[in-house]
Design an enzyme around this catalytic site. Structure first.
Site, PDB file in Angstrom:
ATOM      1  CE1 TYR A   1      -8.810   9.530  58.802  1.00  0.00           C
ATOM      2  CE2 TYR A   1      -7.158  11.630  58.183  1.00  0.00           C
ATOM      3  CZ  TYR A   1      -7.578  10.134  58.072  1.00  0.00           C
ATOM      4  OH  TYR A   1      -6.824   9.513  57.064  1.00  0.00           O
ATOM      5  CG  HIS A   2     -12.230  17.296  60.905  1.00  0.00           C
ATOM      6  ND1 HIS A   2     -11.853  18.076  59.978  1.00  0.00           N
ATOM      7  CD2 HIS A   2     -10.944  16.916  61.203  1.00  0.00           C
ATOM      8  CE1 HIS A   2     -10.769  18.346  59.846  1.00  0.00           C
ATOM      9  NE2 HIS A   2     -10.113  17.596  60.562  1.00  0.00           N
ATOM     10  N   PRO A   3     -14.826  14.026  63.755  1.00  0.00           N
ATOM     11  CG  PRO A   3     -14.291  12.229  65.108  1.00  0.00           C
ATOM     12  CD  PRO A   3     -13.759  12.941  63.893  1.00  0.00           C
TER      13      PRO A   3
END
Length: 609
Positions: free
Chosen positions: A532-534
Site C-alpha cells: 500500500y505504498h504507491p
C-alpha cells in the site's frame, strides 16, 4: 472454509463492520448535506485550496491555517468512525465505504495467487490513508534523500528534510537518540504498546543473526531490528486530520467533505480554482493564491490529467482537451511489494483474535493489549539480505506479523488480498493454529509502472499498472529477502516458540517445483502483495520542481507521496507527512516574498513556521 464454533464466533464479530461503517457514513453524509443547504449562495474564495485530507494534505492545511492563511480542505469522504481509531481493526476498514477500492490491471509477474490483480486500498475520509494504514513510523534511509538531492533537487537531502521529520514528531521514548527525534510536534510516535512471544523471538533472532536491536530510524538505519514504532497515542490511532488540522476548523480552516474534485480550473496557464461535485451539484471554488493537490499517488495525477495536464496525445485519446503538455504525469509509479515466510507457533505465542476480545476493557482503560497492536505487526527490521551489493542501504525491510492469512479463518485478510479460491489450499491446513508471518519487503524496486485515465469521467477509477517485478533485479532481491526470512524462522529463538515453516506440500501453484531457487522464484511471483505504498506519479524533477510547483503552470502544486522521485526504503507515511511539513514552509516563504514584492504586509500571520 471450515464451519466451526470458532469460525462462527469470528464471523459474528467481523460481519457487522461494513454495515456499521456504512451507517456512520450515511449519518455523516446527512449532516454534511444539511450544512450544505445552509451555506450562503455567494461563491467562496480562499487563499489556498488543498485537495485531499490525507497524510500530506492534513499536515499542509493545518500548518497554513496555523499561519493565518484562509484554507479550504476538500475531501471526497467524510469523518472517521470510532472503529478506524482502533489499531487492531485495520484490516476491517478495507473494501468498505472508507476505501476508494482501487484495483490494478492484471500483472504478469506478481500476485498470481490473486489472478495478478491487487486491491489498492486508499483512504476516503478525513485523514486519508493515515486512517487505513498499519500506523508504522519509518523514515527510510538518509541515503534515500541524498539520492533525491543528487538528482538536482536542492533542499531535499537528509540534512534538509530531518528538521521536518522532527517538527511533526512527539517522540515518547526517553533514552533514544533525540538529536534525530522530535519532542514538540503534534504526532505521537511510540513503540507498539503490545508485544507477544513472536515479537520477543523476532528481536532475539535478530541478535542471533548478528544485528543490533534498537531504533532503525536513527542509529540502526543501516541494519537492525526493533519493536515497531507507531503513530498511535494511548493505544489509539489519531490520524493526520485530528492531529494536525482539526483544531483550526472554524477559524482559518474550512473543511468540505463528500466533495469530489472533477478538475482544476486553469486560465492562461494559471490554476485559479477547482470544480467539484457536491450532493448532485457542480460547484466552482476559487483560490486567491494557490491550488494544492494532495490526493495521493493515484488521485493527484488523475486530477491533473482530467484538468488537461499530462501527455496531450493520451488525453485526447480519452476525450480530455489538453491544456498543458506534461508527459510524465502518471508515469514513474513505484510501490513496495511483500512476500512472507509463514510459520505455525506454539499456542499463546501469536495473536489470537477471539482471545483478544477479552482484553477490550484493558484497551479502553489503558490503551494497551492486543487492540493497540498496529494490525498485529509489532516488529520491524532493515537487513542486508545480499552483502554482495555495493549499495549499503538495506534492500529488504522485514515486517514481523503475529498473524497470517489463516488467523482469521479466511474472513477478512483472504479477500483483502484478493486471493483466488485455489489459494485456500495452501492456507487451510493452518487454520485454527497460532501462526505468524515473517514478511520480506522489497525496499527499493527498480520496476516502474503508470497511471492513466480510463476515460474522461472524473468518477471512473484510472488504469493502474504498477508493472510489478518487471525488472529481474527485483525478483532476485525478493528471493534473497525470503531466504533471509527463512534464516529468521530457523533461529533458536523461533525454535523456542515452536516455529514450524509452512512447507510447499500444499502450495497449489509452486509446490511441484523441487529446485529451491525455482520454487522461490515461483513463490515470489505468486504470493506477492502490495504494501500500500504507491508513489512517484508526479515526481519532482519531472512533473514538479523542487518547490513542488507543477512545471509550466502558475498557482498549482502537488504535495503528497506522488512527488517522490524514487521511493524511500521503508513505509511511506512518515516521509509523506514530512513532505507536507516542508511544503507548508516553502509555500509560506513564497507568500511572504510575494507580499514583500507587492509592498504588502500580511497582518494575519500569527506565527512563523
Amino acid at each position: 472454509m471450515i464451519l466451526t464454533f470458532k469460525w462462527l464466533a469470528l464471523f459474528l464479530l467481523c460481519a457487522p463492520f461494513p454495515f456499521l461503517l456504512q451507517l456512520h457514513s450515511t449519518v455523516d453524509w446527512l449532516g454534511a448535506y444539511v450544512r450544505y443547504l445552509a451555506e450562503p449562495s455567494t461563491p467562496a474564495i480562499y487563499d489556498y485550496i488543498v485537495v485531499g485530507a490525507g497524510s500530506a494534505g492534513s499536515v499542509l492545511a493545518g500548518r497554513l491555517a496555523q499561519a493565518g492563511q484562509s484554507v479550504l480542505l476538500v475531501e471526497a469522504g467524510g469523518s472517521s468512525p470510532w472503529a478506524a481509531h482502533v489499531p487492531l481493526f485495520v484490516g476491517q476498514l478495507q473494501r468498505t465505504v472508507l476505501d476508494w477500492r482501487y484495483q490494478t490491471e492484471p500483472q504478469a509477474k506478481a500476485g498470481l495467487g490473486a489472478g495478478g490483480v491487487a486491491n489498492w486500498p486508499r483512504g476516503k475520509l478525513l485523514g486519508g490513508s493515515s486512517m487505513l494504514n498499519y500506523m508504522l513510523y519509518v523514515r527510510g534511509h538518509k541515503g534515500d534523500y541524498n539520492e533525491w538531492e543528487g538528482l538536482g533537487l536542492n533542499g531535499w537531502g537528509w540534512e534538509d528534510v530531518l528538521p521536518y521529520f522532527k517538527k511533526s514528531e512527539n517522540y515518547s521514548e526517553e533514552d533514544d537518540n533525540l538529536r534525530e527525534h522530535g519532542r514538540d510536534g503534534p504526532m505521537v510516535v511510540t513503540p507498539s504498546p503490545y508485544t507477544d512471544g513472536v515479537t520477543k523471538a523476532f528481536l532475539e533472532a535478530g541478535k542471533e543473526l548478528g544485528y543490533d536491536v534498537g531504533d532503525i530510524n536513527t542509529d540502526l538505519r543501516d541494519g537492525g531490528f526493533t519493536i515497531s514504532h507507531t503513530t498511535t497515542s494511548n493505544g489509539k490511532r489519531p490520524g493526520t486530520f485530528k492531529t494536525f488540522a482539526e483544531k483550526y476548523v472554524g477559524t482559518y480552516l474550512t473543511v468540505m467533505t463528500f466533495s469530489h474534485v472533477r478538475r482544476v480550473i486553469v486560465e492562461d496557464l494559471r490554476a485559479v480554482g477547482i470544480e467539484v461535485s457536491r450532493f448532485g451539484d457542480i460547484q466552482t471554488i476559487m483560490a486567491r493564491k494557490e491550488v494544492i493537490l494532495s490526493a495521493g499517488a493515484v488521485g493527484s495525477p488523475q486530477i491533473l490529467m482530467l484538468s488537461g495536464v499530462g501527455d496531450s496525445e493520451e488525453l485526447q485519446s480519452v476525450g480530455v482537451n489538453p491544456v498543458h503538455h506534461l508527459p510524465d504525469v502518471g508515469k514513474n509509479l513505484q510501490d513496495h511489494l511483500i512476500s512472507s515466510i509463514s510459520v505455525d507457533v506454539n499456542p499463546g505465542q501469536s495473536l489470537n483474535i477471539l482471545s483478544a476480545f477479552n482484553t477490550f476493557p484493558e484497551w479502553i482503560q489503558n490503551g494497551t493489549g492486543p487492540f493497540a497492536a498496529p494490525g498485529g505487526c509489532t516488529g520491524l527490521a532493515h537487513v542486508r539480505a545480499d552483502d554482495s551489493k555495493s549499495d549499503r542501504r538495506p534492500a529488504i525491510q522485514v515486517h514481523m506479523a503475529s498473524l497470517t492469512h489463516a488467523t482469521d479463518m479466511g474472513l477478512v485478510l483472504f479477500d483483502n488480498f484478493n486471493l483466488e479460491r485455489e489459494a485456500w489450499e495452501y492456507i487451510q491446513p493452518h487454520v485454527g493454529r497460532d501462526s505468524a508471518a515473517i514478511i520480506a519487503t522489497l525496499n527499493r524496486p527498480k520496476s516502474r509502472g503508470s497511471i492513466k485515465l480510463r476515460n474522461s469521467d472524473p468518477f471512473s477509477h484510472p488504469i493502474i499498472d504498477p508493472n510489478y517485478l518487471a525488472e529481474e533485479e527485483d525478483i532476485e532481491a525478493f528471493i534473497s529477502g525470503l531466504k533471509f526470512c527463512t534464516k529468521i524462522a530457523e533461529t533458536k529463538a523461533f525454535g523456542n516458540i515452536g516455529a514450524r515453516k509452512w512447507g510447499k506440500k500444499n502450495d497449489p501453484y509452486c509446490g511441484h517445483l523441487d529446485d529451491e531457487d525455482e520454487y522461490l522464484r515461483c513463490y515470489v511471483m505468486t504470493w506477492s502483495f502490495t504494501l500500500y505504498h504507491p508513489t512517484g506519479t508526479c515526481a519532482m524533477g519531472k512533473v514538479t520542481d523542487e518547490k513542488l510547483k507543477v512545471k509550466g503552470l502558475e498557482g498549482l502544486r502537488v504535495v503528497d507521496a506522488s512527488v517522490m522521485p524514487i521511493i524511500v526504503g521503508g513505509n511511506t507515511n512518515a516521509p509523506t507527512m514530512m513532505i507536507g511539513e516542508k511544503a507548508a514552509d516553502m509555500i509560506l516563504q513564497d507568500a511572504r516574498q510575494d507580499a514583500l514584492a507587492d509592498g504588502e504586509v500580511n497582518t494575519r500571520t500569527k506565527e512563523e513556521l
